[in-house]
Design a protein around this motif. Structure first.
Motif, PDB file in Angstrom:
ATOM      1  N   HIS A 177       0.823  -1.096   0.151  1.00 24.94           N
ATOM      2  CA  HIS A 177       0.281  -0.112  -0.113  1.00 24.94           C
ATOM      3  C   HIS A 177       0.803   1.239  -0.007  1.00 24.94           C
ATOM      4  CE1 HIS A 177      -3.580   2.670   1.073  1.00 24.94           C
ATOM      5  NE2 HIS A 177      -4.073   1.450   0.753  1.00 24.94           N
ATOM      6  N   VAL A 178       1.745   1.404   0.940  1.00 28.88           N
ATOM      7  CA  VAL A 178       2.463   2.444   1.292  1.00 28.88           C
ATOM      8  C   VAL A 178       3.464   2.845  -0.136  1.00 28.88           C
ATOM      9  CG1 VAL A 178       2.439   2.473   3.635  1.00 28.88           C
ATOM     10  CG2 VAL A 178       4.236   1.413   2.580  1.00 28.88           C
ATOM     11  N   THR A 179       4.133   1.731  -0.505  1.00 31.35           N
ATOM     12  CA  THR A 179       4.980   1.655  -1.615  1.00 31.35           C
ATOM     13  C   THR A 179       4.542   2.016  -2.895  1.00 31.35           C
ATOM     14  OG1 THR A 179       6.488  -0.136  -0.408  1.00 31.35           O
ATOM     15  CG2 THR A 179       6.973   0.445  -2.676  1.00 31.35           C
ATOM     16  N   ASN A 180       3.406   1.182  -3.167  1.00 30.60           N
ATOM     17  CA  ASN A 180       2.734   1.481  -4.604  1.00 30.60           C
ATOM     18  C   ASN A 180       1.978   3.074  -4.649  1.00 30.60           C
ATOM     19  OD1 ASN A 180       3.519  -1.090  -5.215  1.00 30.60           O
ATOM     20  ND2 ASN A 180       1.508  -1.756  -4.870  1.00 30.60           N
ATOM     21  N   TRP A 181       1.610   3.489  -3.562  1.00 27.86           N
ATOM     22  CA  TRP A 181       1.207   4.870  -3.607  1.00 27.86           C
ATOM     23  C   TRP A 181       2.429   5.812  -3.815  1.00 27.86           C
ATOM     24  CZ3 TRP A 181      -3.122   7.588  -4.516  1.00 27.86           C
ATOM     25  CH2 TRP A 181      -4.288   6.818  -4.363  1.00 27.86           C
ATOM     26  N   TRP A 182       3.452   5.573  -3.155  1.00 20.56           N
ATOM     27  CA  TRP A 182       4.547   6.231  -3.286  1.00 20.56           C
ATOM     28  C   TRP A 182       5.249   6.281  -4.710  1.00 20.56           C
ATOM     29  CZ3 TRP A 182       7.670   9.688  -0.385  1.00 20.56           C
ATOM     30  CH2 TRP A 182       8.915   9.682  -0.829  1.00 20.56           C
ATOM     31  N   GLU A 183       5.011   5.147  -5.436  1.00 16.95           N
ATOM     32  CA  GLU A 183       5.612   5.108  -6.741  1.00 16.95           C
ATOM     33  C   GLU A 183       4.802   5.936  -7.820  1.00 16.95           C
ATOM     34  OE1 GLU A 183       6.780   0.932  -6.644  1.00 16.95           O
ATOM     35  OE2 GLU A 183       8.611   1.277  -5.809  1.00 16.95           O
ATOM     36  N   LYS A 184       3.392   5.765  -7.432  1.00 18.00           N
ATOM     37  CA  LYS A 184       2.581   6.692  -8.175  1.00 18.00           C
ATOM     38  C   LYS A 184       2.958   7.829  -8.410  1.00 18.00           C
ATOM     39  CE  LYS A 184      -1.424   6.600 -10.596  1.00 18.00           C
ATOM     40  NZ  LYS A 184      -1.818   5.850 -11.962  1.00 18.00           N
ATOM     41  N   LYS A 185       3.485   8.586  -7.515  1.00 17.49           N
ATOM     42  CA  LYS A 185       3.823   9.923  -7.501  1.00 17.49           C
ATOM     43  C   LYS A 185       4.631  10.203  -8.774  1.00 17.49           C
ATOM     44  CE  LYS A 185       6.088  10.813  -3.836  1.00 17.49           C
ATOM     45  NZ  LYS A 185       6.880  11.843  -3.214  1.00 17.49           N
ATOM     46  N   GLN A 186       5.509   9.101  -9.377  1.00 16.90           N
ATOM     47  CA  GLN A 186       6.458   9.252 -10.503  1.00 16.90           C
ATOM     48  C   GLN A 186       5.379   9.478 -11.954  1.00 16.90           C
ATOM     49  OE1 GLN A 186       9.541   9.252  -9.443  1.00 16.90           O
ATOM     50  NE2 GLN A 186       8.613   8.355  -7.465  1.00 16.90           N
ATOM     51  N   THR A 187       4.290   9.056 -12.065  1.00 13.47           N
ATOM     52  CA  THR A 187       3.634   9.081 -13.092  1.00 13.47           C
ATOM     53  C   THR A 187       2.238  10.167 -12.767  1.00 13.47           C
ATOM     54  OG1 THR A 187       2.260   7.123 -12.401  1.00 13.47           O
ATOM     55  CG2 THR A 187       4.126   6.870 -13.909  1.00 13.47           C
ATOM     56  N   HIS A 188       1.924  10.510 -11.532  1.00 12.92           N
ATOM     57  CA  HIS A 188       0.901  11.337 -11.208  1.00 12.92           C
ATOM     58  C   HIS A 188       1.288  12.651 -10.467  1.00 12.92           C
ATOM     59  CE1 HIS A 188      -3.269  12.282 -11.049  1.00 12.92           C
ATOM     60  NE2 HIS A 188      -3.078  12.588  -9.881  1.00 12.92           N
ATOM     61  N   SER A 189       1.604  13.727 -10.890  1.00 13.03           N
ATOM     62  CA  SER A 189       2.375  14.714 -10.098  1.00 13.03           C
ATOM     63  C   SER A 189       1.461  15.291  -9.183  1.00 13.03           C
ATOM     64  CB  SER A 189       2.788  15.780 -11.174  1.00 13.03           C
ATOM     65  OG  SER A 189       1.672  16.485 -11.796  1.00 13.03           O
ATOM     66  N   LYS A 190       0.362  15.068  -9.099  1.00  9.22           N
ATOM     67  CA  LYS A 190      -0.534  15.609  -8.146  1.00  9.22           C
ATOM     68  C   LYS A 190      -0.805  14.750  -6.790  1.00  9.22           C
ATOM     69  CE  LYS A 190      -3.183  18.836 -10.966  1.00  9.22           C
ATOM     70  NZ  LYS A 190      -4.317  19.627 -11.516  1.00  9.22           N
TER      71      LYS A 190
END
Length: 296
Positions: A177-190
């Motif tokens: 949960h915490v890691t995949n949301w963290w990594e989503k920042k790479q493709t979703h800037s908001k």
């Protein structure tokens, strides 16, 4: 409604590769088809990581000045609907979110990033994520599961401890949960990713960063009001934020808001459990950029 009238505890089952209970899958079609709006703000967390805290912070930032009556007339779960929930004792989260008249709409979710309705990404919505260190998160989750009938039977501490490590929790493993949301920042800037421990240590600084992300410029007085209103004891004693009027929760077992501290895990973990957990954590936490603190 007394707890006796609440349905029996739900079983845990595998749903699209994630452990779930029916309270978060019964309304799945409406969840997946939910139509986000560009100004929606999605509050995302793993359960018991500061969800109600960040919900109330955002609610006060946006509406504390313009609509102060909300604070005394609407409970936090009515102001910030829980998107995937379908508890039967109130309308499903999608329905509550659709009925919101506020702009922006504040909507909360515990969904792993891969299960979030696609419209939030298509509309380029802002997301505020809060992560909390695994040890404190585990302890908080344990006490929550003891007191609410909406969660599967927690078992004793040792059993729950192992279950958490195995990822057999509603909404899946903490690590993913915490890691995949963290990594989503790479493709979703908001996505604004906050850490619970940072919020405890220097709330003013974290509030400033949050306002900067949101494009808000609250006055000194407004910020002071947010800081005062969202202090742990004030929220714990506020019937609009402490969940004391929601069926299915037994406050004689544990309050919904228990301690709100960093490091409470030390009162629960044995030395052997702490060592076992740390060893497991090293294996499971793959992203070295995401660092949590277990003390502040």
């Amino acid at each position: 409604m007394e707890n006796a009238e609440f349905p029996p505890r739900p079983p845990l089952f595998d749903f699209e590769g994630v452990s779930m209970s029916h309270y978060f899958t019964d309304n799945w079609e409406n969840v997946q088809n939910f139509q986000a709006r560009p100004d929606d703000i999605l509050i995302a967390t793993y359960p018991k990581a500061g969800t109600t805290w960040i919900s109330y912070i955002l609610d006060l930032l946006y509406f504390g000045q313009s609509d102060p009556e909300r604070e005394t007339s609407l409970r936090i779960y009515e102001r910030v609907p829980f998107l995937e929930s379908d508890f039967r004792v109130m309308p499903p989260g999608t329905e509550l979110a659709d009925k919101l008249t506020t702009s922006p709409r504040l909507i909360k979710t515990h969904l792993p990033v891969q299960l979030v309705p696609k419209s939030f990404w298509e509309q380029n919505c802002r997301v505020v994520y809060v992560g909390r260190n695994a040890k404190d998160n585990l302890v908080s989750f344990f006490h929550f599961d003891r007191m609410t009938m909406a969660e599967p039977e927690p078992g004793d501490w040792n059993h729950f401890f192992q279950r958490f490590m195995d990822g057999k929790m509603v909404f899946g493993p903490w690590y993913d949960h915490v890691t995949n949301w963290w990594e989503k920042k790479q493709t979703h800037s908001k996505i604004h990713y906050m850490l619970y421990e940072d919020m405890i240590e220097d709330f003013g600084q974290e509030l400033d960063k949050l306002c900067s992300f949101l494009g808000l410029s609250p006055s000194v007085e407004e910020k002071a009001r947010v800081m005062e209103g969202t202090q742990f004891d004030n929220m714990k004693n506020n019937s609009m934020t402490n969940y004391s009027n929601l069926p299915g929760m037994d406050f004689k077992v544990s309050p919904f808001m228990r301690k709100g501290k960093v490091g409470d895990w030390k009162d629960h973990f044995t030395v052997a459990q702490s060592e076992k957990f740390d060893e497991h954590y090293q294996k499971m936490m793959k992203n070295p950029d995401l660092q949590f603190r277990t003390v502040v």
